[in-house]
Write a protein that holds these residues in place. Sequence first.
Motif, PDB file in Angstrom:
ATOM      1  N   VAL A   2       0.817  -1.208   0.000  1.00 60.75           N
ATOM      2  CA  VAL A   2       0.000   0.000   0.000  1.00 60.75           C
ATOM      3  C   VAL A   2       0.855   1.264   0.000  1.00 60.75           C
ATOM      4  O   VAL A   2       0.371   2.349  -0.265  1.00 60.75           O
ATOM      5  N   ASP A   3       2.147   1.121   0.292  1.00 59.30           N
ATOM      6  CA  ASP A   3       3.047   2.271   0.286  1.00 59.30           C
ATOM      7  C   ASP A   3       4.457   1.785  -0.043  1.00 59.30           C
ATOM      8  O   ASP A   3       4.705   0.589  -0.226  1.00 59.30           O
ATOM      9  N   LEU A   4       5.391   2.727  -0.153  1.00 60.64           N
ATOM     10  CA  LEU A   4       6.750   2.378  -0.570  1.00 60.64           C
ATOM     11  C   LEU A   4       7.466   1.547   0.491  1.00 60.64           C
ATOM     12  O   LEU A   4       8.333   0.726   0.145  1.00 60.64           O
ATOM     13  N   ALA A   5       7.117   1.729   1.753  1.00 61.48           N
ATOM     14  CA  ALA A   5       7.738   0.915   2.799  1.00 61.48           C
ATOM     15  C   ALA A   5       7.382  -0.556   2.608  1.00 61.48           C
ATOM     16  O   ALA A   5       8.250  -1.443   2.705  1.00 61.48           O
ATOM     17  N   GLU A   6       6.105  -0.855   2.323  1.00 63.57           N
ATOM     18  CA  GLU A   6       5.701  -2.234   2.066  1.00 63.57           C
ATOM     19  C   GLU A   6       6.333  -2.751   0.787  1.00 63.57           C
ATOM     20  O   GLU A   6       6.769  -3.909   0.713  1.00 63.57           O
ATOM     21  N   ALA A   7       6.384  -1.911  -0.237  1.00 60.60           N
ATOM     22  CA  ALA A   7       7.012  -2.313  -1.491  1.00 60.60           C
ATOM     23  C   ALA A   7       8.480  -2.660  -1.271  1.00 60.60           C
ATOM     24  O   ALA A   7       8.991  -3.641  -1.837  1.00 60.60           O
ATOM     25  N   SER A   8       9.165  -1.883  -0.455  1.00 60.91           N
ATOM     26  CA  SER A   8      10.575  -2.144  -0.169  1.00 60.91           C
ATOM     27  C   SER A   8      10.749  -3.446   0.605  1.00 60.91           C
ATOM     28  O   SER A   8      11.705  -4.199   0.363  1.00 60.91           O
ATOM     29  N   ARG A   9       9.824  -3.720   1.517  1.00 65.62           N
ATOM     30  CA  ARG A   9       9.886  -4.987   2.254  1.00 65.62           C
ATOM     31  C   ARG A   9       9.713  -6.174   1.304  1.00 65.62           C
ATOM     32  O   ARG A   9      10.444  -7.160   1.384  1.00 65.62           O
ATOM     33  N   ILE A  10       8.755  -6.065   0.377  1.00 63.02           N
ATOM     34  CA  ILE A  10       8.517  -7.150  -0.571  1.00 63.02           C
ATOM     35  C   ILE A  10       9.706  -7.306  -1.512  1.00 63.02           C
ATOM     36  O   ILE A  10      10.123  -8.429  -1.828  1.00 63.02           O
ATOM     37  N   ILE A  49      -5.043   6.259  -6.106  1.00 61.14           N
ATOM     38  CA  ILE A  49      -3.817   6.115  -6.881  1.00 61.14           C
ATOM     39  C   ILE A  49      -3.242   4.715  -6.734  1.00 61.14           C
ATOM     40  O   ILE A  49      -2.916   4.052  -7.724  1.00 61.14           O
ATOM     41  N   VAL A  50      -3.127   4.227  -5.498  1.00 62.10           N
ATOM     42  CA  VAL A  50      -2.439   2.961  -5.277  1.00 62.10           C
ATOM     43  C   VAL A  50      -3.255   1.762  -5.740  1.00 62.10           C
ATOM     44  O   VAL A  50      -2.690   0.698  -6.042  1.00 62.10           O
ATOM     45  N   SER A  51      -4.575   1.904  -5.833  1.00 62.52           N
ATOM     46  CA  SER A  51      -5.399   0.784  -6.264  1.00 62.52           C
ATOM     47  C   SER A  51      -5.920   0.910  -7.691  1.00 62.52           C
ATOM     48  O   SER A  51      -6.363  -0.085  -8.262  1.00 62.52           O
ATOM     49  N   HIS A  52      -5.884   2.106  -8.254  1.00 65.43           N
ATOM     50  CA  HIS A  52      -6.431   2.274  -9.603  1.00 65.43           C
ATOM     51  C   HIS A  52      -5.472   3.011 -10.537  1.00 65.43           C
ATOM     52  O   HIS A  52      -4.984   2.425 -11.507  1.00 65.43           O
ATOM     53  N   MET A 109       5.902   2.118  -7.699  1.00 66.31           N
ATOM     54  CA  MET A 109       5.474   2.451  -6.343  1.00 66.31           C
ATOM     55  C   MET A 109       6.156   3.719  -5.833  1.00 66.31           C
ATOM     56  O   MET A 109       5.569   4.483  -5.055  1.00 66.31           O
ATOM     57  N   ALA A 110       7.383   3.965  -6.283  1.00 63.57           N
ATOM     58  CA  ALA A 110       8.081   5.185  -5.873  1.00 63.57           C
ATOM     59  C   ALA A 110       7.370   6.422  -6.423  1.00 63.57           C
ATOM     60  O   ALA A 110       7.275   7.456  -5.742  1.00 63.57           O
ATOM     61  N   ILE A 111       6.867   6.338  -7.662  1.00 66.57           N
ATOM     62  CA  ILE A 111       6.102   7.455  -8.218  1.00 66.57           C
ATOM     63  C   ILE A 111       4.799   7.642  -7.444  1.00 66.57           C
ATOM     64  O   ILE A 111       4.400   8.771  -7.130  1.00 66.57           O
ATOM     65  N   VAL A 112       4.127   6.530  -7.136  1.00 71.45           N
ATOM     66  CA  VAL A 112       2.894   6.587  -6.344  1.00 71.45           C
ATOM     67  C   VAL A 112       3.158   7.259  -5.003  1.00 71.45           C
ATOM     68  O   VAL A 112       2.398   8.136  -4.556  1.00 71.45           O
ATOM     69  N   GLU A 113       4.241   6.866  -4.347  1.00 73.02           N
ATOM     70  CA  GLU A 113       4.591   7.453  -3.050  1.00 73.02           C
ATOM     71  C   GLU A 113       4.831   8.953  -3.180  1.00 73.02           C
ATOM     72  O   GLU A 113       4.392   9.743  -2.329  1.00 73.02           O
ATOM     73  N   ALA A 114       5.511   9.353  -4.259  1.00 76.24           N
ATOM     74  CA  ALA A 114       5.763  10.778  -4.474  1.00 76.24           C
ATOM     75  C   ALA A 114       4.454  11.543  -4.671  1.00 76.24           C
ATOM     76  O   ALA A 114       4.323  12.686  -4.212  1.00 76.24           O
ATOM     77  N   CYS A 115       3.480  10.908  -5.338  1.00 75.38           N
ATOM     78  CA  CYS A 115       2.180  11.563  -5.527  1.00 75.38           C
ATOM     79  C   CYS A 115       1.495  11.809  -4.187  1.00 75.38           C
ATOM     80  O   CYS A 115       0.944  12.895  -3.948  1.00 75.38           O
ATOM     81  N   TYR A 116       1.515  10.818  -3.308  1.00 76.17           N
ATOM     82  CA  TYR A 116       0.884  10.993  -2.001  1.00 76.17           C
ATOM     83  C   TYR A 116       1.648  12.001  -1.154  1.00 76.17           C
ATOM     84  O   TYR A 116       1.047  12.798  -0.416  1.00 76.17           O
ATOM     85  N   ALA A 117       2.970  11.996  -1.242  1.00 81.54           N
ATOM     86  CA  ALA A 117       3.760  12.979  -0.501  1.00 81.54           C
ATOM     87  C   ALA A 117       3.456  14.390  -0.995  1.00 81.54           C
ATOM     88  O   ALA A 117       3.311  15.332  -0.205  1.00 81.54           O
ATOM     89  N   SER A 118       3.335  14.551  -2.315  1.00 81.14           N
ATOM     90  CA  SER A 118       3.006  15.856  -2.879  1.00 81.14           C
ATOM     91  C   SER A 118       1.645  16.341  -2.407  1.00 81.14           C
ATOM     92  O   SER A 118       1.460  17.534  -2.124  1.00 81.14           O
ATOM     93  N   ALA A 119       0.702  15.414  -2.309  1.00 80.24           N
ATOM     94  CA  ALA A 119      -0.660  15.779  -1.895  1.00 80.24           C
ATOM     95  C   ALA A 119      -0.703  16.330  -0.475  1.00 80.24           C
ATOM     96  O   ALA A 119      -1.636  17.061  -0.117  1.00 80.24           O
TER      97      ALA A 119
END
Length: 354
Positions: free
Chosen positions: A108-116, A181-184, A329-339
């Motif tokens: 659901v976020d970059l931390a989980e993506a990094s763990r995977i 963003i993360v689901s669609h 996922m890094a781009i997705v994370e940047a979108c949420y950080a920007s928001a």
Amino acid sequence: MGFTQNWPRPEKARPIVIIGAGGIVVDSHMPAYRQGGYEVAGIWNRSRDRAEAVAETFGIPKVFDSIEEVAAQKDVIFDLASSHHVHADMLEKLPDGAPVLIQKPLGVDLAEASRILEICRRKSLTAAVNFQLRYAPMMLAVRDAMAKGFFGQLTEIEVHLNLVTPWHLFPTLERDPRVEIVSHSIHYIDLIQSLVGLPKGVVSRNYSYPGSKLTDTRTTAILEYDNDLRVTLSINHHHDFGRSHQDSSIRFEGDEGAAVVKLGVLLDYPHGEADELWMGKRGGPMEQVPLAGHWFPDAFEMIMNNMQRFVSGEDDVLMTNIESAWQTMAIVEACYASANRPLEPVPNLSKGAS
């Protein structure tokens, strides 16, 4: 306009073992594997009743009793089609070196993506993520057209959705702190990343909707690139005012050529309409290009074709490999950080302008 719309099937395929038995398996995975002639050797789900129902519907010969029994299977492709909330735990249980196709998103976020990503690297898993929009026939055609210079210098990628999404079909999203963003829209971000690489930065805003139980269901985003390339997303899942002004499209435009794709499945989802691809050269009309298939379920077959061919050595590239998925996922994370960052304030004359 003869651009490639398919990914070739493997000469020799491994059996597939599916982990999960949700709607995506019924609606897309199994129809795609049946269409591609793949053997599905077995299925497991935490709810055995659900797994047995899917097995009966599609003639899957084995319903496994545990994830440990699943992991004991040899020379198979694991199709991890369960909720992203359990992906890390499931991957830990798979045998080292196994090939596995992981349902998106990558956490659901970059931390989980990094763990995977760490789990896949540590266990030497041949892992790809099911970002199958890349493999839709119309998108394979756009990719081929881009590689052959059809567009000239690419100047525009615009994703525009204005439609109704039946969010009630996805009740588990109600517990997620991030939704749209993360689901669609992750599909579009992944496609863009695969075509033109990583942006320099992003500007993004996410919006909720009155009466919705979901955190966010509307998005405006800009992905910033060099070379005069403008990339935008305008996403609204709540246009419930008839079909006439609904839209589900992606426009690609260059200084020499253009293409517009219609994502038909999103209109009246899950029944959908036909996908469309329109292409044309500057100064001439846009012409509809006949399609060899559609996003659902054909792209799910194509991504498995690539997975199978990579494992067998027939393909040199696993297009949605775990590293590429992490970059999405890094781009997705940047979108949420920007928001979450403040916008530039507008001077207000009533409060005095300096």
